[in-house]
Design an enzyme around this catalytic site. Sequence first.
Site, short mmCIF file in Angstrom:
data_model
loop_
_atom_site.label_atom_id
_atom_site.label_comp_id
_atom_site.label_asym_id
_atom_site.label_seq_id
_atom_site.Cartn_x
_atom_site.Cartn_y
_atom_site.Cartn_z
N CYS A 81 0.83 -1.19 0.00
CA CYS A 81 0.00 0.00 0.00
C CYS A 81 0.87 1.24 0.00
O CYS A 81 2.09 1.18 -0.02
CB CYS A 81 -0.90 0.01 1.23
SG CYS A 81 -1.88 -1.51 1.43
N LEU A 130 -3.57 -1.89 -1.81
CA LEU A 130 -3.44 -3.03 -2.72
C LEU A 130 -3.86 -4.24 -1.91
O LEU A 130 -3.16 -4.66 -0.98
CB LEU A 130 -2.00 -3.18 -3.23
CG LEU A 130 -1.72 -4.38 -4.13
CD1 LEU A 130 -2.53 -4.31 -5.42
CD2 LEU A 130 -0.23 -4.49 -4.46
N GLY A 147 2.74 -2.88 4.07
CA GLY A 147 3.60 -4.03 4.29
C GLY A 147 2.84 -5.27 4.69
O GLY A 147 1.64 -5.40 4.43
N ASP A 164 -3.76 -8.59 9.00
CA ASP A 164 -2.58 -8.33 9.83
C ASP A 164 -2.56 -6.89 10.32
O ASP A 164 -1.93 -6.58 11.34
CB ASP A 164 -1.29 -8.67 9.07
CG ASP A 164 -1.17 -7.95 7.74
OD1 ASP A 164 -2.20 -7.51 7.20
OD2 ASP A 164 -0.05 -7.86 7.21
#
Length: 646
Positions: free
Chosen positions: A2, A51, A76, A100
């Site tokens: 992202c 993304l 990440g 996450d």
Amino acid sequence: MCGITGIFDTRGRREIDRAVLTRMNESQHHRGPDEGGLHVEAGVGLGHRRLSIIDLSTGQQPLYNEDQSVCVVFNGEIYNYQELIPELQTLGHVFHTRSDTEVIVHAWEAWGEDCVRRFRGMFAFALWDRNQETLFLARDRLAVKPLFYALLPDGTFLFGSELKSLLAHGGLARDIDPLAVEEYFALGYVCEPRTIFRQARKLPPAHTLTLRRGQPVAEPKEYWDLRFSLASPCTVEEACAQLNDKLSESIRLRMIAEVPLGAFLSGGVDSSAVVALMAGLSADPVNTCSIAFDDPAYNEAVFAQQIADQYRTNHHSETVASDDFDLIDTLARLYDEPYADSSAIPTYRVCQLARKHVTVALSGDGGDETFGGYRRYRLHLMEERMRSAVPHSVRRGVFGLLGRVYPKADWAPRVFRAKTTFEGLARDSVEAYFHSVSIMRGPMRAQLFTDRFRSEIDGYSAQDVFRHHAGRAGTDDPLALIQYLDLKTYLVGDINTKVDRASMAHSLEVREPLMDHQLVEWMATLPSELKVRGKEGKFLLKKAMEPSLPNDILYRPKMGFAVPLARWFRGPLKERVREAVLGPRLAATGWFNQDYLRHLVDAHQSGARDYSAPLWTVLMFEAFLRNVLDAPLDQPAIVAELQGSR
């Protein structure tokens, strides 16, 4: 993967201009084309471009805790998030997603600033805690993911995944930092924490930055560093078995995704090892991608195909013309600051190819630094043995003289090209290694820069960066020292920068299992002779992979991912180089010696010298001036260009 960005009023609760924040966010649209989100409240604005990789349906950002008092934007992957969720749940935290990202907000609530020590992954994130009036920024241990920031004179704090998001704000001064220019022409990139602009900084690897409303901005704080103990007593056989286990675990964690996944496959040792282990962990054929070149001197496609055939991968390959130099201005706009690694061109192309087939790709990046693979490591160790045999005072006098008087003979057989060796032997270890990795060495930079520029840097040398890191390395082992230097400089400033910008230009997430921090820590416990043994680099990795890869893959000479600059600059790019290097934009800075620039061009194009690397460095600096420094505020061209390239 992202893009994140944001604005924070360090002095109070001034209103955040939503239009400005949107402009900053959209400047990074290529990093996250799936979704965009903003969080705006008094004195704080966070932006995110997504993304989608994990938890496609509910992983939108900004993401909040239960009462929405904590908000995070994150770029990440936290690979151990599935292990952390049950632990956080036992502490009373309630999860509303399977992402996450949500682990970060609850880990902050549970462990505060120490939360980053619990994360295993690649990450850059910004977290706002309303109750504590605190903005917390963090970057992963090996700086796989980027994070830029700037404090403006009025107390406004900006941050973003790329410099272009800070520039899009409109308040960042575009004053160039002369010290960054010195670093760039020495190394081909600007070293952390500096950026090309005086006002902006990169958050260094393994650092956090905590800002509290109404308080002065503190310095970044380090939470991790690598220590080379080199003391493990294990045998070669034991080390091979452990390495296989650790590599397999690292790769397994990085294969978690809800979108198509594959790997880059160059045919070299690192990418071949990753693909071989992926094949053993996957029930389905691995998707692999490689670039072939129409120039045999640069083409490894046959070796990539050999591995693809051995492991029956779904292999995708495209041939790139060896005259593929149309990306110069695109790369300048993409990287935001001068960047001179010409392998950015094939890296951009292989990411472009991979994105046609997958959304996530595993790579072999970091293998040379972790396992001791660079040819320069072996040469440095040879020189170190000679340096250790002669006192420094004698070496500096004798070999320094020889280095000055011995002619430079790039055209001659290697045995007669002793000038660099003599110069290296006259130096101490850090000075010699810096010299060996410099694109334009000290004497060249002395001729390149004008008196005006030298007065602006006031005696500063990019070598000071290496001195600083060497002082913190905690080891006198010759190999461990230069591995540490590369982890702090080349890996971060060159390799990770190249891969992040090239991959995100195509909205492709790249994961680097050979840079897993636990793997890197374990390798640092092993003696250096398990990394470089005699003339063989990556000794342990190659031994460990012997049952899985053929010897002609493991033990063939390293080719690298290069382009034919020397030929370009004497052929199809001849006039473009001359116009750029000797043109008005560079001259307008007043920093460059025009006579020396003319010498570089004339000597190279006549065939007298190979100045291709220095000329590329100058060419890309000129492209930066035109495409970034002189660009309009919102830089819309690069966004449209990248969207169109897909």
